[in-house]
Write an enzyme that holds these catalytic residues in place. Structure first.
Site, PDB file in Angstrom:
ATOM      1  CG  ASN A 258      -7.730  -2.145  -5.284  1.00 54.05           C
ATOM      2  OD1 ASN A 258      -6.782  -2.905  -5.057  1.00 54.05           O
ATOM      3  ND2 ASN A 258      -8.119  -1.231  -4.402  1.00 54.05           N
TER       4      ASN A 258
ATOM      5  CG  ASP B 296      -2.071   0.944   1.111  1.00 55.61           C
ATOM      6  OD1 ASP B 296      -2.371   1.391  -0.020  1.00 55.61           O
ATOM      7  OD2 ASP B 296      -2.674   1.270   2.152  1.00 55.61           O
TER       8      ASP B 296
HETATM    9  C1  IPE Z   1      -5.115  -2.862  -0.367  1.00 49.95           C
HETATM   10  O1  IPE Z   1      -4.850  -1.533  -0.566  1.00 49.95           O
HETATM   11  C2  IPE Z   1      -5.138  -3.592  -1.666  1.00 49.95           C
HETATM   12  C3  IPE Z   1      -3.854  -3.764  -2.332  1.00 49.95           C
HETATM   13  C4  IPE Z   1      -2.692  -3.470  -1.825  1.00 49.95           C
HETATM   14  C5  IPE Z   1      -3.911  -4.353  -3.655  1.00 49.95           C
HETATM   15  P1  IPE Z   1      -6.025  -0.435  -0.682  1.00 49.95           P
HETATM   16  O2  IPE Z   1      -5.378   0.890  -0.690  1.00 49.95           O
HETATM   17  O3  IPE Z   1      -6.912  -0.775  -1.818  1.00 49.95           O
HETATM   18  O4  IPE Z   1      -6.830  -0.713   0.665  1.00 49.95           O
HETATM   19  P2  IPE Z   1      -7.824   0.184   1.494  1.00 49.95           P
HETATM   20  O5  IPE Z   1      -8.999   0.453   0.609  1.00 49.95           O
HETATM   21  O6  IPE Z   1      -7.102   1.444   1.853  1.00 49.95           O
HETATM   22  O7  IPE Z   1      -8.160  -0.632   2.703  1.00 49.95           O
HETATM   23  C1  IPE Z   2      -1.408   0.325  -3.382  1.00 53.98           C
HETATM   24  O1  IPE Z   2      -1.206   1.698  -3.405  1.00 53.98           O
HETATM   25  C2  IPE Z   2      -1.608  -0.262  -4.761  1.00 53.98           C
HETATM   26  C3  IPE Z   2      -2.963  -0.753  -5.024  1.00 53.98           C
HETATM   27  C4  IPE Z   2      -3.934  -0.800  -4.167  1.00 53.98           C
HETATM   28  C5  IPE Z   2      -3.237  -1.241  -6.370  1.00 53.98           C
HETATM   29  P1  IPE Z   2      -2.427   2.712  -3.374  1.00 53.98           P
HETATM   30  O2  IPE Z   2      -2.795   3.036  -4.781  1.00 53.98           O
HETATM   31  O3  IPE Z   2      -3.530   2.183  -2.538  1.00 53.98           O
HETATM   32  O4  IPE Z   2      -1.748   3.969  -2.693  1.00 53.98           O
HETATM   33  P2  IPE Z   2      -2.426   4.972  -1.648  1.00 53.98           P
HETATM   34  O5  IPE Z   2      -3.001   4.154  -0.553  1.00 53.98           O
HETATM   35  O6  IPE Z   2      -3.475   5.726  -2.409  1.00 53.98           O
HETATM   36  O7  IPE Z   2      -1.311   5.842  -1.212  1.00 53.98           O
HETATM   37 MG    MG Z   3      -4.078   2.420  -0.585  1.00 53.69          MG
END
Ligand code: IPE
Ligand code: IPE
Ligand code: MG
Length: 217
Positions: free
Chosen positions: A57, A9
């Site tokens: 996602n 994340d």
């Molecule tokens: C979790 O990250 C999913 C992945 C790393 C693929 P998200 O950024 O989607 O999770 P939430 O929504 O903040 O819990």
């Molecule tokens: C994790 O990084 C990757 C995926 C969930 C695909 P994020 O895209 O969730 O990054 P933040 O949480 O917005 O910083």
């Molecule tokens: Mg995230």
């Protein structure tokens, strides 16, 4: 053999801090995964399972989703590197032929090819969760198990997407979020949890060592 799970994340926040588009954060995140695989192999990690894209996602902006899809094609295209490292790659997520699966065909092809081209490697197993959600997986497992006989812990175990995955020893989540977000809920029942403020693109060897220390001490 240690099984490490990673909720990768913070790519978006990493980019934002640098005044870059979020997509740049995902690109850097994929590069970092390739770096981390090398470190994990050196540390003799047996199983590395990473959350690449969740069933939740898909609601992200189309351009971001398209970029992430392209990065998974790139990741599954790293066959030469994986072979050099003796790493076998796997995928888990909603089965391609299931009604609600969302993985596009060009990514399916890259996944199938990478799995076939690394199948004989005997070192670390890298599993990429894409279009993955633990709830979907458990419902799937319970349905198949119930259709075939008694529904119990063993029958659910046998019908998870990848029944051969051992239980998770340590679950990592980067970027300061203290959540598991629907990742391997069944498999991580007894896992240590390692939370770090670092965003995924900065999750390096020292961070992995700190997570491994929770298991190895
Ligand atoms: C979790 O990250 C999913 C992945 C790393 C693929 P998200 O950024 O989607 O999770 P939430 O929504 O903040 O819990
Ligand atoms: C994790 O990084 C990757 C995926 C969930 C695909 P994020 O895209 O969730 O990054 P933040 O949480 O917005 O910083
Ligand atoms: Mg995230």
């Amino acid at each position: 053999m240690i099984h490490v799970g990673c909720i990768m994340d913070g790519n978006g926040r990493w980019a934002k801090r640098r005044h870059l588009p979020r997509t740049e954060g995902h690109t850097e995140g994929e590069e970092n995964l390739a770096r981390l695989v090398r470190v994990a192999v050196k540390r003799n990690v047996g199983w590395l399972t990473v959350f690449g894209f969740s069933t939740e996602n898909w609601v992200r902006p189309r351009t971001e989703v398209r970029h992430i899809l392209g990065l998974h094609k790139k990741l599954f295209g790293r066959v030469a590197e994986l072979n050099e490292l003796n790493v076998r790659i796997q995928w888990m997520g909603r089965p391609f032929d299931s009604r609600d699966a969302r993985t596009p065909r060009y990514v399916q092809r890259a996944i199938r090819k990478a799995i076939a081209d690394t199948a004989s490697n005997t070192g670390m197993v890298l599993t990429v969760a894409f279009d993955y959600g633990s709830h979907a997986e458990m419902v799937h497992a319970a349905q198949v198990a119930a259709a075939g006989g008694p529904l119990d812990q063993a029958s659910i175990d046998r019908n998870l997407y990848l029944p051969e995955l051992p239980r998770v020893d340590v679950m990592v989540r980067t970027s300061g979020e203290l959540r598991i977000s629907n990742f391997m809920l069944w498999q991580s029942a007894g896992a240590e949890v390692y939370f770090t403020e670092r965003p995924w693109p900065e999750f390096d060897a020292d961070e992995l060592d700190a997570a491994l220390a929770l298991v190895r001490e």
